[in-house]
Design an enzyme around this catalytic site. Structure first.
Site, PDB file in Angstrom:
ATOM      1  N   TYR A   1     -38.937 -43.059 -43.261  1.00 41.93           N
ATOM      2  CA  TYR A   1     -39.685 -42.295 -44.149  1.00 41.93           C
ATOM      3  C   TYR A   1     -41.195 -42.487 -44.227  1.00 41.93           C
ATOM      4  O   TYR A   1     -41.796 -41.728 -44.761  1.00 41.93           O
ATOM      5  CB  TYR A   1     -39.359 -42.359 -45.421  1.00 41.93           C
ATOM      6  CG  TYR A   1     -38.026 -41.686 -45.820  1.00 41.93           C
ATOM      7  CD1 TYR A   1     -37.908 -40.472 -46.394  1.00 41.93           C
ATOM      8  CD2 TYR A   1     -36.662 -42.391 -45.900  1.00 41.93           C
ATOM      9  CE1 TYR A   1     -36.520 -39.968 -46.937  1.00 41.93           C
ATOM     10  CE2 TYR A   1     -35.529 -41.886 -46.354  1.00 41.93           C
ATOM     11  CZ  TYR A   1     -35.542 -40.698 -46.800  1.00 41.93           C
ATOM     12  OH  TYR A   1     -34.332 -40.059 -47.287  1.00 41.93           O
TER      13      TYR A   1
ATOM     14  N   GLN B   1     -36.550 -53.163 -50.140  1.00 39.57           N
ATOM     15  CA  GLN B   1     -36.454 -52.479 -49.051  1.00 39.57           C
ATOM     16  C   GLN B   1     -37.709 -52.990 -48.101  1.00 39.57           C
ATOM     17  O   GLN B   1     -37.780 -52.392 -46.822  1.00 39.57           O
ATOM     18  CB  GLN B   1     -36.535 -50.874 -49.336  1.00 39.57           C
ATOM     19  CG  GLN B   1     -35.147 -50.298 -49.729  1.00 39.57           C
ATOM     20  CD  GLN B   1     -35.225 -49.195 -50.178  1.00 39.57           C
ATOM     21  OE1 GLN B   1     -35.643 -48.672 -51.304  1.00 39.57           O
ATOM     22  NE2 GLN B   1     -34.848 -48.031 -49.489  1.00 39.57           N
TER      23      GLN B   1
ATOM     24  N   ASN C   1     -35.062 -47.619 -61.752  1.00 38.14           N
ATOM     25  CA  ASN C   1     -35.154 -46.519 -60.623  1.00 38.14           C
ATOM     26  C   ASN C   1     -33.986 -45.814 -60.374  1.00 38.14           C
ATOM     27  O   ASN C   1     -32.993 -46.344 -60.253  1.00 38.14           O
ATOM     28  CB  ASN C   1     -35.837 -47.044 -59.459  1.00 38.14           C
ATOM     29  CG  ASN C   1     -35.777 -46.109 -58.347  1.00 38.14           C
ATOM     30  OD1 ASN C   1     -36.593 -45.146 -58.186  1.00 38.14           O
ATOM     31  ND2 ASN C   1     -34.971 -46.031 -57.584  1.00 38.14           N
ATOM     32  N   GLU C   2     -33.887 -44.563 -60.763  1.00 39.79           N
ATOM     33  CA  GLU C   2     -32.675 -43.550 -60.233  1.00 39.79           C
ATOM     34  C   GLU C   2     -31.531 -43.944 -60.681  1.00 39.79           C
ATOM     35  O   GLU C   2     -30.661 -44.465 -59.988  1.00 39.79           O
ATOM     36  CB  GLU C   2     -32.716 -43.312 -59.063  1.00 39.79           C
ATOM     37  CG  GLU C   2     -34.025 -42.607 -58.141  1.00 39.79           C
ATOM     38  CD  GLU C   2     -33.524 -42.132 -56.760  1.00 39.79           C
ATOM     39  OE1 GLU C   2     -32.664 -42.429 -56.277  1.00 39.79           O
ATOM     40  OE2 GLU C   2     -34.434 -41.382 -56.276  1.00 39.79           O
TER      41      GLU C   2
ATOM     42  N   ASN D   1     -38.068 -38.358 -59.302  1.00 39.82           N
ATOM     43  CA  ASN D   1     -37.917 -38.391 -57.936  1.00 39.82           C
ATOM     44  C   ASN D   1     -37.399 -37.008 -57.318  1.00 39.82           C
ATOM     45  O   ASN D   1     -36.266 -36.716 -58.016  1.00 39.82           O
ATOM     46  CB  ASN D   1     -37.081 -39.342 -57.226  1.00 39.82           C
ATOM     47  CG  ASN D   1     -37.796 -40.838 -57.541  1.00 39.82           C
ATOM     48  OD1 ASN D   1     -39.005 -40.937 -57.867  1.00 39.82           O
ATOM     49  ND2 ASN D   1     -37.099 -42.082 -57.234  1.00 39.82           N
TER      50      ASN D   1
ATOM     51  N   GLU E   1     -41.169 -40.152 -56.322  1.00 39.63           N
ATOM     52  CA  GLU E   1     -40.836 -40.193 -54.700  1.00 39.63           C
ATOM     53  C   GLU E   1     -40.361 -38.850 -54.327  1.00 39.63           C
ATOM     54  O   GLU E   1     -39.922 -37.840 -54.999  1.00 39.63           O
ATOM     55  CB  GLU E   1     -39.352 -40.762 -54.854  1.00 39.63           C
ATOM     56  CG  GLU E   1     -39.262 -42.439 -54.583  1.00 39.63           C
ATOM     57  CD  GLU E   1     -38.071 -42.752 -54.395  1.00 39.63           C
ATOM     58  OE1 GLU E   1     -37.237 -42.328 -53.698  1.00 39.63           O
ATOM     59  OE2 GLU E   1     -37.962 -43.909 -55.167  1.00 39.63           O
TER      60      GLU E   1
ATOM     61  N   SER F   1     -32.902 -48.302 -45.372  1.00 37.37           N
ATOM     62  CA  SER F   1     -32.478 -47.131 -46.104  1.00 37.37           C
ATOM     63  C   SER F   1     -31.105 -47.881 -46.775  1.00 37.37           C
ATOM     64  O   SER F   1     -30.336 -48.265 -45.773  1.00 37.37           O
ATOM     65  CB  SER F   1     -32.120 -45.637 -45.517  1.00 37.37           C
ATOM     66  OG  SER F   1     -31.367 -45.080 -46.279  1.00 37.37           O
ATOM     67  N   TRP F   2     -30.799 -47.950 -48.018  1.00 39.05           N
ATOM     68  CA  TRP F   2     -29.837 -48.725 -48.631  1.00 39.05           C
ATOM     69  C   TRP F   2     -28.469 -48.462 -47.658  1.00 39.05           C
ATOM     70  O   TRP F   2     -27.843 -49.611 -47.598  1.00 39.05           O
ATOM     71  CB  TRP F   2     -29.393 -48.233 -49.724  1.00 39.05           C
ATOM     72  CG  TRP F   2     -30.688 -48.542 -50.799  1.00 39.05           C
ATOM     73  CD1 TRP F   2     -31.787 -47.363 -50.992  1.00 39.05           C
ATOM     74  CD2 TRP F   2     -31.327 -49.510 -51.248  1.00 39.05           C
ATOM     75  NE1 TRP F   2     -32.690 -47.859 -51.779  1.00 39.05           N
ATOM     76  CE2 TRP F   2     -32.550 -49.228 -52.078  1.00 39.05           C
ATOM     77  CE3 TRP F   2     -30.901 -50.865 -51.589  1.00 39.05           C
ATOM     78  CZ2 TRP F   2     -33.381 -50.221 -52.725  1.00 39.05           C
ATOM     79  CZ3 TRP F   2     -31.369 -51.816 -52.267  1.00 39.05           C
ATOM     80  CH2 TRP F   2     -32.715 -51.646 -53.057  1.00 39.05           C
TER      81      TRP F   2
ATOM     82  N   LYS G   1     -33.410 -44.647 -40.386  1.00 42.57           N
ATOM     83  CA  LYS G   1     -33.660 -43.431 -41.486  1.00 42.57           C
ATOM     84  C   LYS G   1     -35.217 -43.751 -41.737  1.00 42.57           C
ATOM     85  O   LYS G   1     -35.254 -44.564 -42.907  1.00 42.57           O
ATOM     86  CB  LYS G   1     -32.610 -43.393 -42.428  1.00 42.57           C
ATOM     87  CG  LYS G   1     -32.759 -42.188 -43.184  1.00 42.57           C
ATOM     88  CD  LYS G   1     -31.732 -41.914 -44.319  1.00 42.57           C
ATOM     89  CE  LYS G   1     -31.822 -40.568 -44.789  1.00 42.57           C
ATOM     90  NZ  LYS G   1     -30.815 -40.299 -45.969  1.00 42.57           N
TER      91      LYS G   1
ATOM     92  N   HIS H   1     -35.015 -51.833 -59.177  1.00 42.40           N
ATOM     93  CA  HIS H   1     -34.705 -50.543 -58.309  1.00 42.40           C
ATOM     94  C   HIS H   1     -33.514 -51.012 -57.283  1.00 42.40           C
ATOM     95  O   HIS H   1     -33.655 -51.570 -56.210  1.00 42.40           O
ATOM     96  CB  HIS H   1     -36.008 -50.704 -57.352  1.00 42.40           C
ATOM     97  CG  HIS H   1     -36.169 -49.364 -56.402  1.00 42.40           C
ATOM     98  ND1 HIS H   1     -37.342 -48.535 -56.561  1.00 42.40           N
ATOM     99  CD2 HIS H   1     -35.343 -48.737 -55.663  1.00 42.40           C
ATOM    100  CE1 HIS H   1     -37.045 -47.633 -55.644  1.00 42.40           C
ATOM    101  NE2 HIS H   1     -35.680 -47.881 -55.090  1.00 42.40           N
TER     102      HIS H   1
END
Ligand code: BGP
Length: 469
Positions: free
Chosen positions: A439, A21, A161-162, A298, A376, A430-431, A437, A118
């Site tokens: 942040y 990203q 990640n996630e 997160n 996060e 953002s994916w 978007k 990630h």
């Protein structure tokens, strides 16, 4: 007026990034292709280049992080930058790049917390089934060991990640490659396989006897039944089992509790789906659980869940047009919006209490949890520079403030949480949403790549200063 004014001594105040990203430079210095390169080139919603041009501008970004009070940063390594061919030789220029990036952080006194994966599987890995193919777990372990040994300056490692967002994005919602829709067998199998991959990496790290710690990162959302009806309570339990409990059990207990499996079976049955767990998987999970040296959580939002037995639907709000999303998961439940709960433009509930409730639940149900980091948390806004070249993101300050307050409250209640990483350091794409978007603490003009501190960055600077008092 912000409520949180000081942070406890020794607390990590950080910001997060993900290689894909921020780096850009997808064609430079011999980098290989990951699954997003191929997918985005084909579908063309947006370009991953130049992203935030972090590949070239990291010295400036790390200097800004220091100047604005941060003492930690989350980074990830791009697997395909390091190994352009999944089974091929290492790309030495990528090794040099990451050494220099890490050194820059350390020279500024900013502790790097580094993730190995990630959301950015190599394209070759995707073509061979991504995490569904166990051969790819072996490859991940090889890559992980290489990183552990090559970058001894890193003392804080995260594996993946996630897991839930990746599996759900790939196989439920279909916003992530390979874009399958509600293939529940694939989603849950991928989660389990990633838990095994995480556990094997933890064991490998431990066996190397290196002076650092390792953990994984879960995106947790507290589920609340939408009413007192028994059907909604049960729906919420199934949602929780799918989204949180299966992953927490697998990581922190090293075994799936029978009630977790019962609830997951209900999800599988309602969707004619199946899950394969090999006996050796369970032994691996069990062995790894006590070797986790930290736990990354997160948190963005919580959900209110109502029973639902119709066909599954994920209507995804990728544009920030409020009120356009819907999520209904057959045999699990549907998400309900509540008038008293504010939402972001992308329909994410703003519910800081859910963060406190999840931290307390982890302390209660998983008392052996190692040190927790909120890896996060943040708020997306559509933003523009005003005439004075300032972004007034007071809403973001308020969001972070409310969540930090819950972190500190949980600490007072005995939760061992030692750091907060805002998503994200600078604006990045953002994916599934692209570049609008935002942040970041720092506004990025994607045309010129110039950085502008937002109001939230100045607030962070004050918070950071409180750590030194
Ligand atoms: C997490 C990811 C991040 C980031 C963030 C915001 O799921 O780890 O990479 O993207 O969420 O999500 P989004 O970009 O979808 O708004």
């Amino acid at each position: 007026m912000a409520r949180v004014k000081t942070l406890p001594k020794g607390f990590y105040l950080g910001a997060a990034t993900a290689a894909y990203q921020v780096e850009g430079a997808t064609q430079e210095d011999g980098r290989g292709q990951n699954m997003w390169d191929v997918y985005l080139a084909k579908h063309g919603q947006y370009s991953p280049d130049p992203a935030s041009d972090f590949y070239h501008r990291y010295p400036e970004d790390i200097a800004l992080a220091k100047e604005f009070g941060l003492n930690a940063i989350r980074l990830s390594i791009s697997w395909v930058r390091l190994f352009p061919k999944i089974d091929g030789p290492v790309n030495e220029s990528a090794v040099a790049y990451y050494h220099d990036l890490f050194k820059t952080c350390l020279d500024y006194g900013i502790t790097p917390f580094v993730a190995l994966h990630h959301f950015d599987s190599p394209q070759e890995m995707l073509e061979e089934g991504d995490w569904l193919n166990r051969k790819n777990i072996d490859r991940f372990i090889k890559y992980a060991k290489f990183c552990f040994l090559t970058f001894p300056e890193i003392k804080n490692w995260f594996t993946i990640n996630e897991l839930i967002s990746l599996a759900s994005g790939q196989y439920l919602g279909g916003q992530f490659p390979p874009n399958h829709h509600f293939n529940v067998s694939e989603a849950i199998q991928a989660e389990h396989n990633m838990l095994v991959a995480h556990a094997r990496a933890v064991i490998a790290y431990h066996d190397l006897n290196l002076p650092g710690r390792i953990g994984c990162i879960h995106a947790l959302k507290t589920g609340y039944p939408n009413s007192n009806r028994i059907e909604d309570i049960q729906a919420c339990k199934r949602y929780d089992a799918y989204n949180n409990r299966f992953l927490l059990d697998g990581t922190l207990l090293g075994e799936y509790q029978s009630e977790t499996m019962q609830l997951l079976q209900e999800v599988l049955q309602a969707n004619d789906a199946s899950l394969t767990i090999l006996p050796e998987d369970l032994a691996i999970l069990k062995k790894a659980a006590p070797l986790n040296g930290m736990f990354g959580m997160n948190y963005y939002r919580s959900e209110f869940v109502r029973e639902y037995h119709g066909e599954s639907i994920d209507q995804f709000n990728s544009t920030g047009k409020k009120g356009t999303s819907a999520f209904k998961f057959k045999g699990v439940g549907e998400f309900v919006k509540r008038p008293e709960v504010p939402t972001t433009d992308w329909d994410w509930n703003i519910y800081p209490r859910g963060l406190f409730d999840m931290l307390m639940r982890i302390k209660r149900d998983y008392p052996t949890v190692p040190t927790i980091f909120l890896t996060e948390n943040g708020m997306a806004l559509k933003e523009q520079l005003n005439k004075e070249k300032i972004v007034d993101d007071s809403r973001r300050i308020d969001f972070i403030d409310q969540h930090l307050e819950q972190v500190l409250k949980a600490r007072q209640a005995g939760v061992n949480i030692q750091g907060y990483f805002v998503w994200s350091l600078q604006d990045q794409f953002s994916w599934a949403n692209g570049y609008n978007k935002r942040y970041g603490l720092f506004y990025v003009d994607f045309e010129t790549q110039k950085r502008y501190p937002k109001k939230s960055a100045y607030w962070f600077k004050q918070l950071g200063a409180s750590l030194e008092e």
